[in-house]
Design a protein around this motif. Structure first.
Motif, PDB file in Angstrom:
ATOM      1  N   ASN A 102      20.869   9.282  11.729  1.00 46.67           N
ATOM      2  CA  ASN A 102      22.125   9.332  11.000  1.00 46.67           C
ATOM      3  C   ASN A 102      23.062   8.233  11.497  1.00 46.67           C
ATOM      4  N   PHE A 103      24.306   8.254  11.013  1.00 50.00           N
ATOM      5  CA  PHE A 103      25.238   7.172  11.336  1.00 50.00           C
ATOM      6  C   PHE A 103      25.518   7.067  12.828  1.00 50.00           C
ATOM      7  N   ASN A 104      25.315   8.163  13.563  1.00 48.04           N
ATOM      8  CA  ASN A 104      25.571   8.143  14.999  1.00 48.04           C
ATOM      9  C   ASN A 104      24.282   8.058  15.809  1.00 48.04           C
ATOM     10  N   LYS A 105      23.212   7.630  15.149  1.00 47.50           N
ATOM     11  CA  LYS A 105      21.904   7.425  15.777  1.00 47.50           C
ATOM     12  C   LYS A 105      21.262   8.731  16.250  1.00 47.50           C
ATOM     13  N   LYS A 106      21.659   9.856  15.648  1.00 47.50           N
ATOM     14  CA  LYS A 106      21.005  11.133  15.947  1.00 47.50           C
ATOM     15  C   LYS A 106      19.752  11.234  15.087  1.00 47.50           C
ATOM     16  N   PRO A 107      18.577  11.434  15.706  1.00 48.24           N
ATOM     17  CA  PRO A 107      17.335  11.433  14.925  1.00 48.24           C
ATOM     18  C   PRO A 107      17.158  12.721  14.123  1.00 48.24           C
ATOM     19  N   TYR A 108      16.459  12.602  13.010  1.00 54.29           N
ATOM     20  CA  TYR A 108      16.038  13.775  12.247  1.00 54.29           C
ATOM     21  C   TYR A 108      14.672  13.498  11.640  1.00 54.29           C
ATOM     22  N   LEU A 109      13.983  14.569  11.268  1.00 48.96           N
ATOM     23  CA  LEU A 109      12.637  14.476  10.725  1.00 48.96           C
ATOM     24  C   LEU A 109      12.748  14.214   9.228  1.00 48.96           C
ATOM     25  N   ILE A 110      12.257  13.065   8.772  1.00 52.47           N
ATOM     26  CA  ILE A 110      12.438  12.649   7.384  1.00 52.47           C
ATOM     27  C   ILE A 110      11.889  13.683   6.409  1.00 52.47           C
ATOM     28  N   SER A 111      10.714  14.209   6.685  1.00 52.48           N
ATOM     29  CA  SER A 111      10.048  15.124   5.755  1.00 52.48           C
ATOM     30  C   SER A 111      10.613  16.532   5.790  1.00 52.48           C
ATOM     31  N   HIS A 112      11.293  16.899   6.895  1.00 50.23           N
ATOM     32  CA  HIS A 112      11.819  18.252   7.064  1.00 50.23           C
ATOM     33  C   HIS A 112      13.253  18.181   7.614  1.00 50.23           C
ATOM     34  N   PRO A 113      14.203  17.692   6.804  1.00 52.96           N
ATOM     35  CA  PRO A 113      15.570  17.545   7.315  1.00 52.96           C
ATOM     36  C   PRO A 113      16.237  18.875   7.674  1.00 52.96           C
ATOM     37  N   TRP A 114      15.669  19.985   7.214  1.00 50.10           N
ATOM     38  CA  TRP A 114      16.214  21.313   7.537  1.00 50.10           C
ATOM     39  C   TRP A 114      15.815  21.766   8.942  1.00 50.10           C
ATOM     40  N   LEU A 115      14.855  21.063   9.553  1.00 48.01           N
ATOM     41  CA  LEU A 115      14.360  21.439  10.879  1.00 48.01           C
ATOM     42  C   LEU A 115      15.174  20.670  11.919  1.00 48.01           C
ATOM     43  N   HIS A 116      16.215  21.306  12.425  1.00 48.25           N
ATOM     44  CA  HIS A 116      17.135  20.637  13.333  1.00 48.25           C
ATOM     45  C   HIS A 116      16.651  20.742  14.780  1.00 48.25           C
ATOM     46  N   PHE A 117      16.894  19.687  15.556  1.00 49.77           N
ATOM     47  CA  PHE A 117      16.451  19.660  16.947  1.00 49.77           C
ATOM     48  C   PHE A 117      17.389  18.791  17.758  1.00 49.77           C
ATOM     49  N   ASN A 118      17.356  19.021  19.064  1.00 49.09           N
ATOM     50  CA  ASN A 118      18.154  18.202  19.973  1.00 49.09           C
ATOM     51  C   ASN A 118      17.494  18.212  21.342  1.00 49.09           C
ATOM     52  N   VAL A 119      17.558  17.079  22.029  1.00 51.18           N
ATOM     53  CA  VAL A 119      16.899  16.897  23.321  1.00 51.18           C
ATOM     54  C   VAL A 119      17.946  16.616  24.387  1.00 51.18           C
ATOM     55  N   SER A 120      17.750  17.183  25.577  1.00 47.86           N
ATOM     56  CA  SER A 120      18.602  16.874  26.722  1.00 47.86           C
ATOM     57  C   SER A 120      17.723  16.773  27.957  1.00 47.86           C
ATOM     58  N   HIS A 121      18.138  15.936  28.895  1.00 41.57           N
ATOM     59  CA  HIS A 121      17.370  15.828  30.145  1.00 41.57           C
ATOM     60  C   HIS A 121      18.322  15.501  31.293  1.00 41.57           C
ATOM     61  N   SER A 122      17.964  16.012  32.465  1.00 40.14           N
ATOM     62  CA  SER A 122      18.761  15.776  33.665  1.00 40.14           C
ATOM     63  C   SER A 122      17.864  15.962  34.876  1.00 40.14           C
ATOM     64  N   GLY A 189      27.031  15.582  15.933  1.00 39.14           N
ATOM     65  CA  GLY A 189      26.552  14.232  15.666  1.00 39.14           C
ATOM     66  C   GLY A 189      27.643  13.193  15.836  1.00 39.14           C
ATOM     67  N   LYS A 190      28.668  13.519  16.626  1.00 42.18           N
ATOM     68  CA  LYS A 190      29.816  12.624  16.796  1.00 42.18           C
ATOM     69  C   LYS A 190      29.648  11.630  17.933  1.00 42.18           C
ATOM     70  N   GLY A 191      28.978  12.056  18.998  1.00 39.15           N
ATOM     71  CA  GLY A 191      28.981  11.240  20.194  1.00 39.15           C
ATOM     72  C   GLY A 191      30.273  11.441  20.966  1.00 39.15           C
ATOM     73  N   ILE A 192      30.311  10.949  22.190  1.00 41.08           N
ATOM     74  CA  ILE A 192      31.521  11.077  23.004  1.00 41.08           C
ATOM     75  C   ILE A 192      32.516   9.998  22.576  1.00 41.08           C
ATOM     76  N   ASP A 193      33.673  10.438  22.101  1.00 40.54           N
ATOM     77  CA  ASP A 193      34.704   9.496  21.686  1.00 40.54           C
ATOM     78  C   ASP A 193      36.064  10.028  22.128  1.00 40.54           C
ATOM     79  N   GLU A 194      37.114   9.529  21.516  1.00 36.09           N
ATOM     80  CA  GLU A 194      38.450   9.928  21.939  1.00 36.09           C
ATOM     81  C   GLU A 194      38.745  11.396  21.625  1.00 36.09           C
ATOM     82  N   ASP A 195      37.939  12.004  20.753  1.00 37.06           N
ATOM     83  CA  ASP A 195      38.141  13.415  20.421  1.00 37.06           C
ATOM     84  C   ASP A 195      37.516  14.363  21.442  1.00 37.06           C
ATOM     85  N   PHE A 196      36.696  13.840  22.338  1.00 34.73           N
ATOM     86  CA  PHE A 196      35.970  14.679  23.299  1.00 34.73           C
ATOM     87  C   PHE A 196      36.931  15.580  24.072  1.00 34.73           C
ATOM     88  N   LYS A 197      38.042  15.021  24.501  1.00 37.19           N
ATOM     89  CA  LYS A 197      39.020  15.765  25.293  1.00 37.19           C
ATOM     90  C   LYS A 197      39.619  16.924  24.498  1.00 37.19           C
TER      91      LYS A 197
END
Length: 266
Positions: A102-122, A189-197
């Protein structure tokens, strides 16, 4: 003067604490399901060559751009396992899984846009959340060395910063608020910006100006204990009155069990 549109937000702790084996009712999502898969990365080091076979040439090139070999290995592991998980739920072969962004570089599955996912690592862990609703996930290692107090005025409102500073466990309070904000912006899907606070992070019910969120949906954010010295938060689209089924499962660290996740032989 027009009425300001608001979105409802509920923030609290969840009792999800321990990972379980993948259930018998494999890879089916009800509308109220939030499934979080945990990956203990050191256990997958020996599978690097096997897992890399499931990455595209573009993904392999991306993995090679990391300066540290450990970061390369982590990317190969969680990217390949993400594709295993998406194949399991979409019933696609891995080679037929294609991402767009998407516009904020968040990936999605082209064939199944209803299947939402998110990855985190630390540090030593990665985690993948999957849902039929928009979802954001953040896990953080609660480091003793990170000097976070200087960040408080920049990323938290005065009330939040004060509660963190007055907490009996300042480190836990900081990471609780941080992971909640981070999970929320990832779901948006916003990313960290001035609204984060300006995004809330304390327990409670909120009405938020929809222009701040850039949508009119309602949201829930839950914190949970992820692992020893790790804290997690998951954010998802839904009205606060609707209860979600949040489950935490451990990804097996051998290829035979991983291959069993696939709907058909790749």
């Amino acid at each position: 003067m027009r009425n300001m549109k608001t979105s409802k937000l509920s923030i609290s702790f969840s009792d999800v604490k321990s990972a379980e084996s993948i259930p018998d009712k494999k890879f089916f999502l009800d509308s109220n399901d939030i499934i979080i898969y945990t990956i203990y990365l050191p256990n997958f080091t020996d599978l690097k060559s096997d897992l890399s076979k499931y990455l595209s040439d573009k993904e392999i090139k991306k993995s090679q751009r990391y300066y540290k070999e450990s970061d390369t290995n982590r990317f190969i592991t969680y990217r390949a396992i993400l594709k295993f998980i998406l194949a399991a739920y979409s019933k696609l072969r891995i080679k037929d899984i294609y991402f767009d962004y998407n516009f904020n570089k968040k990936p999605y599955l082209i064939s199944h846009p209803w299947l939402h996912f998110n990855v985190s690592h630390s540090e030593d862990f990665a985690a993948i959340a999957i849902s039929r609703k928009k979802v954001g996930l953040d896990i953080e290692y609660m480091s003793n060395d990170f000097k976070f107090t200087t960040l408080l005025p920049d990323v938290f409102e005065d009330k939040e910063a004060l509660q963190i500073q007055n907490s009996s466990d300042i480190k836990h309070a900081f990471y609780t608020s941080w992971t909640r904000k981070e999970a929320f912006v990832k779901a948006l899907g916003k990313g960290i910006d001035e609204d984060f606070k300006n995004l809330p992070s304390l327990d409670g019910q909120y009405n938020i100006d929809s222009t701040l969120l850039q949508n009119t949906q309602n949201w829930q954010v839950y914190s949970f204990d992820f692992a020893e010295n790790y804290l997690g938060a998951v954010a998802f689209e839904d009205i606060p009155a609707i209860s979600k089924n949040i489950s935490l499962y451990t990804i097996p660290n051998n290829m035979d069990e991983l291959l069993e996740m696939l709907p058909k032989k790749d």
